[in-house]
Design a protein around this motif. Structure first.
Motif, PDB file in Angstrom:
ATOM      1  N   UNK A  63       0.873  -0.767   0.037  1.00 47.13           N
ATOM      2  CA  UNK A  63       0.106  -0.019   0.141  1.00 47.13           C
ATOM      3  C   UNK A  63       0.669   1.157  -0.038  1.00 47.13           C
ATOM      4  N   UNK A  64       1.805   1.215   0.617  1.00 52.68           N
ATOM      5  CA  UNK A  64       3.292   2.519   0.798  1.00 52.68           C
ATOM      6  C   UNK A  64       3.835   2.067  -0.497  1.00 52.68           C
ATOM      7  N   UNK A  65       3.537   1.222  -1.421  1.00 50.16           N
ATOM      8  CA  UNK A  65       4.630   1.309  -2.861  1.00 50.16           C
ATOM      9  C   UNK A  65       3.316   2.869  -3.797  1.00 50.16           C
ATOM     10  N   UNK A  66       2.674   2.353  -3.351  1.00 54.24           N
ATOM     11  CA  UNK A  66       1.358   2.570  -4.223  1.00 54.24           C
ATOM     12  C   UNK A  66       1.147   4.623  -4.437  1.00 54.24           C
ATOM     13  N   UNK A  67       1.683   4.553  -3.031  1.00 53.50           N
ATOM     14  CA  UNK A  67       1.697   6.338  -2.551  1.00 53.50           C
ATOM     15  C   UNK A  67       2.097   7.180  -2.788  1.00 53.50           C
ATOM     16  N   UNK A  68       3.574   5.875  -2.197  1.00 57.59           N
ATOM     17  CA  UNK A  68       4.773   6.897  -2.586  1.00 57.59           C
ATOM     18  C   UNK A  68       5.610   7.289  -3.905  1.00 57.59           C
ATOM     19  N   UNK A  69       5.615   7.739  -4.483  1.00 54.18           N
ATOM     20  CA  UNK A  69       6.124   7.443  -6.068  1.00 54.18           C
ATOM     21  C   UNK A  69       7.623   7.358  -5.851  1.00 54.18           C
ATOM     22  N   UNK A  70       8.238   6.404  -6.685  1.00 49.84           N
ATOM     23  CA  UNK A  70       8.778   5.698  -6.911  1.00 49.84           C
ATOM     24  C   UNK A  70      10.029   4.927  -5.574  1.00 49.84           C
ATOM     25  N   UNK A  71       8.981   4.518  -4.239  1.00 47.56           N
ATOM     26  CA  UNK A  71       9.228   4.196  -3.571  1.00 47.56           C
ATOM     27  C   UNK A  71      10.724   3.709  -3.067  1.00 47.56           C
ATOM     28  N   UNK A  72      10.397   1.888  -4.078  1.00 43.66           N
ATOM     29  CA  UNK A  72      11.487   1.035  -4.305  1.00 43.66           C
ATOM     30  C   UNK A  72      12.946   1.894  -4.027  1.00 43.66           C
ATOM     31  N   UNK A  73      12.810   2.795  -5.438  1.00 40.99           N
ATOM     32  CA  UNK A  73      14.385   4.115  -4.654  1.00 40.99           C
ATOM     33  C   UNK A  73      14.723   4.899  -4.074  1.00 40.99           C
ATOM     34  N   UNK A  74      13.993   5.569  -3.687  1.00 40.19           N
ATOM     35  CA  UNK A  74      14.138   6.269  -2.497  1.00 40.19           C
ATOM     36  C   UNK A  74      13.594   6.064  -1.407  1.00 40.19           C
ATOM     37  N   UNK A  75      13.922   4.289  -0.952  1.00 42.10           N
ATOM     38  CA  UNK A  75      13.522   4.087   0.889  1.00 42.10           C
ATOM     39  C   UNK A  75      13.906   2.946   0.652  1.00 42.10           C
TER      40      UNK A  75
END
Length: 110
Positions: A45-57
């Motif tokens: 769910x967090x990945x759907x909210x935060x843009x480019x989550x996998x690269x940023x966090x």
């Protein structure tokens, strides 16, 4: 428990502290708003909210953020239970058209 303005202020203050400790965790204003609105409880769910989550966090940062949300905001189940209680324990019809709301058409109706 229903989410209150105090919950929102507390979350935003804690996010600011988190960002000051680790600038790589800085979130955009729209992402913060979606965290408040959607109250994610899983990495997906967090990945759907935060843009480019996998690269940023990192995974640890994601876990920390989810833990913060769980600590500061009421759980979604609690929010939905409160809404059901307000409605006499019954969910509202999807389209508000009574007993048959949302049912499939009979074969004769086609």
């Amino acid at each position: 428990a229903e989410q209150t303005p105090d919950d929102a202020h507390r979350l935003l203050a804690r996010l600011k502290e988190m960002e000051e400790r680790d600038p790589s965790m800085e979130l955009m204003p729209a992402e913060k708003l979606q965290l408040l609105d959607m109250r994610p409880s899983s990495p997906a769910e967090l990945h759907r909210i935060i843009e480019h989550c996998e690269k940023r966090l990192t995974e640890t940062q994601i876990e920390d953020l989810l833990a913060l949300l769980e600590e500061v905001l009421p759980k979604q189940e609690e929010m939905y239970e409160d809404e059901a209680d307000d409605q006499g324990g019954l969910p509202l019809p999807l389209n508000g058209e009574g007993e048959n709301a949302g049912t499939a058409m009979d074969a004769d109706d086609t």
